[in-house]
Scaffold this active site. Structure first.
Site, PDB file in Angstrom:
ATOM      1  N   GLY A  14      -8.981  -1.552   3.308  1.00 50.25           N
ATOM      2  CA  GLY A  14      -9.027  -2.522   2.223  1.00 50.25           C
ATOM      3  C   GLY A  14      -7.656  -2.641   1.575  1.00 50.25           C
ATOM      4  O   GLY A  14      -6.873  -1.685   1.588  1.00 50.25           O
ATOM      5  N   CYS A  15      -7.381  -3.790   1.003  1.00 50.19           N
ATOM      6  CA  CYS A  15      -6.033  -3.985   0.436  1.00 50.19           C
ATOM      7  C   CYS A  15      -5.802  -3.076  -0.770  1.00 50.19           C
ATOM      8  O   CYS A  15      -4.730  -2.480  -0.914  1.00 50.19           O
ATOM      9  CB  CYS A  15      -5.791  -5.453   0.100  1.00 50.19           C
ATOM     10  SG  CYS A  15      -7.030  -6.204  -0.972  1.00 50.19           S
TER      11      CYS A  15
END
Lengths: 342, 342, 342, 342
Positions: free
Chosen positions: C148-149
């Protein structure tokens, strides 16, 4: 004594703007809020910035009791509005913010909006809501049709010049940039922050924007002949504001003088000294429209500019100004908020 | 009857915000505007959004006649303010928006601001201007020192919890993001649009921001012991607004209850239902401060959030609220503007 | 010789970002683009900025012939991705950008994502795609699950410190602000420009954000004990970028040294001198992650900050970096674009 | 083998943009960086986004040894540039990004820039740097004068139409909106974020913008008669990008065909299908210029639009394109970066 006010379409931006303005009006009490999909919700849920206000819960429109209501603002989408208004009590004062009653000619309506009008019989009754130019009619009206936000901007910029005969009528160009709230709170890809911020694009290029219907109707009536302008809107990365830049044939001094005469005494029209240009920053959140005039280097040509807030002077502020007239209130009541800058 | 008002430092953002608010106050008349480099200019030249108002031309401060002035707002830069205020008539009511009289201890002032205070004798006279917590003192004060905008936000978020004893005092963390108008209208590279828009950065990292002087003073006095919090401000790509996120040890329900009790009846503090979070969008241009509380997944820890407009509740709105008290006006007069959204 | 590449989910932002990066890679050719509702359209129609590229028309995924494809990027939404990947040829190299294969424990997946995993048998095969920490495994992997960012940002900021044992593990706080492209091109009211620009708000407050599943998994594995951090994300008015601010117990010098050692030789991790702070502006459009360390005024506490571009290092750039490893290409190929500033 | 490159004026935005582009060029090495007030600083200090690059420290220009330099970019302010370039070795290839050598007629220069030219003898030598129209001359040139960013946009939009004789020459109107980086990194009040964001304003209204000097020179030469257009620039709240909207007399099909013929084979000019309009979003960070054509509802009138990135195609990208030609490199080398969207 307060007037009892209903707002239909309270879950949209123009509805919320009406609530914002009425909050400090002092002579109006909002007694009904109408909505479709958000009926049953409170205003605080839909617009948390208004959570300090004591407001009625949103209702389905057909569940609202309009007896006792002095005036109803209708901030519904185009096409929906005409049916709703046709079903309201015939003696209820209505200020419509949609496009449905702006065009007096049913054929023009059908041309620009693509569908036949379903309340043709009321089109004759409606008064065009550009306050400064229809004041007497609005005072006496039961149904007022608010102008389009771009249409208002363009008319503040061109009407006095057409009336005064100081510009040529055959090559008027209106280039305009509008903030995103003009498109409402609708879920469209091109309204996403990621698609809009940090850039700009023209749309409805080539004379296809619906507000041209209003320009054609009003400018032709004013000139006593057919007037067709060129008009290109752009969508800019800001929420509030319209800036219109007009290119006309005519002398700057005469144009400036025509504005000065037309707008002398107008509380919301601020004419700048010759050579200065307005900014949307300087009208944000207010009911002002600022006007600028500058001579071009090419003799006989002039560049004119106007700035207003599309949600206020271009829509809900204009609507409140008209409601004040219809209710016998001072025209500026609730509308003297200074622009919110920076 | 109107109070006669002077604003010194009218060419800055907080000066302009004072004018914006007073424009619809109804009980105040601005009779003098003071400025340095822009003396001789009109407000319309310096802030065209205010061009509809009838205002005095800006004067050099030492050319202003203060006899007849009921109250003077001083919106000058830190360090300049103390000298100017020391030279004002000693019976003139003053609301100072700078940092010069916020810290009661001259040594603390020198530590945080890097220079000795030149009006030490007046520091004792000054009342700290966080209205909701110093109301009685402000009513009686001649000189009120407005709080820092970040300091106000942090105190709205933490004071009731420290007072109620519902949070631990040794590991309070305050993370905050502030809009750019908080830095004023000064020509600094990092305030340019091209440097700021579309991104974010922390600054004054590690406990070096000057508003910590206010936190230390106020929280320690409140707790009756030394309290030192961690505080990191960020500069965000928006003009108005501060959002503070606090990390504390304590139970969310008790914290929410402490806020509910402390802020019951407060006109400008809007406590959200447990679990909801405020947004700076929802306070823009208004004097409201919104507060949110949420339990963390880790037992015994709670996340608290507050949003206000740094120019309004964080500065000029707070100043006007204090002026209302000092002049015997209703505290909310001129300040009930609804937030400007979107 | 070029590798033949397929991109599924090409009509989203991470899909477009992959195309942007591959456009100057030199060793990859995009031979298939998969989409759902936009199948049949060209990339130029869906993303006009890419109109100069010679790209295949978008197809329904089940109409793509994967024989001859060397590697497939899967940029589909969570939950959709697992089914699609399960149906791909079992010897096809896949880099998944969704959340579907990030969590090794099916129960953890179900807890955070709310539905049972439908391709449990493949979860064991998937390698977690945080390149710098799983390089060897990624080189050998068939299926890589991009992080995930937010999870990537937090891990770049905390992994070296946990590994080096230079911070306390029981009160780590991660406060973060993310740009709007992290939410994708979906039609949600809170992603509209008018709702987002000029303000900021926290979301998923209190430890409910799904990326906590990744933090829990990775930090606990690293520490050899349960680690639970506090994490509050904010949504900021900008399109690209994540800024994370971490509050930890530990000495700034030791922390800076741990970063220096861990990231020596890393091409994309730029450690700033002690006391400086990174900005999302300075990584925009690039694959860099910048790291800053500052001692707090409270002894034993340190503030750490990290900035990266969520679409590049946080998603598609990371994916390309992993693909380079899987295909035997130089790891930095196509990824050395300098940030786009201002 | 790499060309040795010097950049003078490296501390401004166009200097930084040159470094960004050259970073992935592959055939150029930056061996000298010149600056005035920032001499002695590293590029990482002045532009932290470039901190991963191995670059020379900035020097005073008169301390740079130009022997061994193959080409020098001069990104200095107008007026400064002419003196600096006059003092450079006479056999050094120079690409000037300033306005100093754009106007061939010294009287025109003095008219538009307000001061006499101090290097008149070099004006004849300079080649106007609008690559697509001066390719052969640029290839052979020692000194190339990059065009103004607005001037480039307007010329891409109008040159093919003037050459093909498909539009009237007496009433061309060019309305344009430009991002703020076009004004450089200078400390001016109107460039502050708080003054610019969330609004728009025209400037240099009435034909006073200096780029009109380029339009007059080039369009008149092309037409073989005097051509004077009307031109109004606006400053928009975004960092990169110019959108020009042109109003011309002529048939849309003929205009579209003229573009198609003129720009066939041009790597950076992307003509859209008839009726579509370009956006600055879709060229950001790239060397592309997108062109759109739409018929107006008024017969015989056409609206034409162009979008480019002022820092890339409008300035530094154009400069690199010219440098490639002068050095015998492929024209597109280092310039095929896809636009950075969103």
């Amino acid at each position: 004594m307060s007037h009892s006010i209903a707002i239909l379409g309270a879950s949209g931006y123009t509805g919320a703007e009406l609530v914002r303005l009425i909050a400090t009006h002092g002579g109006m009490e909002i007694t009904a809020l109408g909505a479709h999909s958000k009926a049953g919700q409170t205003m605080a849920e839909v617009f948390p910035h208004l959570r300090h206000l004591d407001l009625p819960v949103m209702s389905k429109i057909d569940e609202i009791d309009f007896s006792g209501i002095d005036l109803c603002f209708c901030a519904l989408p185009h096409k929906t509005s005409q049916g709703v208004i046709a079903a309201l009590p015939r003696d209820l004062r209505v200020v419509d913010l949609s496009a449905d009653f702006r065009l007096r000619d049913p054929a023009a309506y059908e041309t620009w909006y693509g569908n036949p009008h379903t309340a043709v019989e009321m089109q004759g009754e409606a008064v065009y809501g550009l306050t400064e130019f229809y004041r007497a009619e609005i005072r006496a009206a039961r149904l007022v049709a608010g102008t389009g936000c771009n249409a208002a901007t363009g008319q503040y910029l061109l009407r006095p010049l057409i009336s005064a005969g100081v510009i040529g009528l055959d090559d008027i160009i209106l280039d305009l940039i509008c903030g995103v709230s003009g498109a409402g709170r609708s879920l469209k890809e091109n309204l996403l922050h990621a698609e809009l911020s940090e850039g700009v694009q023209a749309y409805a290029v080539g004379g296809t924007h619906r507000h041209l219907g209003e320009f054609d109707q009003e400018f032709s009536a004013l000139a006593g002949r057919d007037v067709r302008i060129q008009f290109t809107p752009h969508l800019g990365p800001f929420n509030r504001g319209i800036l219109a830049t007009g290119y006309v044939r005519g002398e700057a001094e005469a144009i400036h003088a025509a504005f000065a005469e037309a707008y002398a005494g107008e509380p919301f029209l601020r004419l700048l000294p010759l050579g200065q240009t307005p900014s949307t920053h300087h009208v944000r959140g207010s009911n002002f429209c600022d006007i600028g005039v500058a001579a071009d280097r090419i003799p006989g040509r002039t560049v004119i500019t106007a700035a207003l807030d599309n949600l206020t002077k271009g829509s809900s502020g204009q609507a409140l100004q008209n409601a004040n007239l219809m209710l016998g209130e001072p025209e500026t009541r609730g509308l003297m908020l200074a622009p919110c800058y920076p």
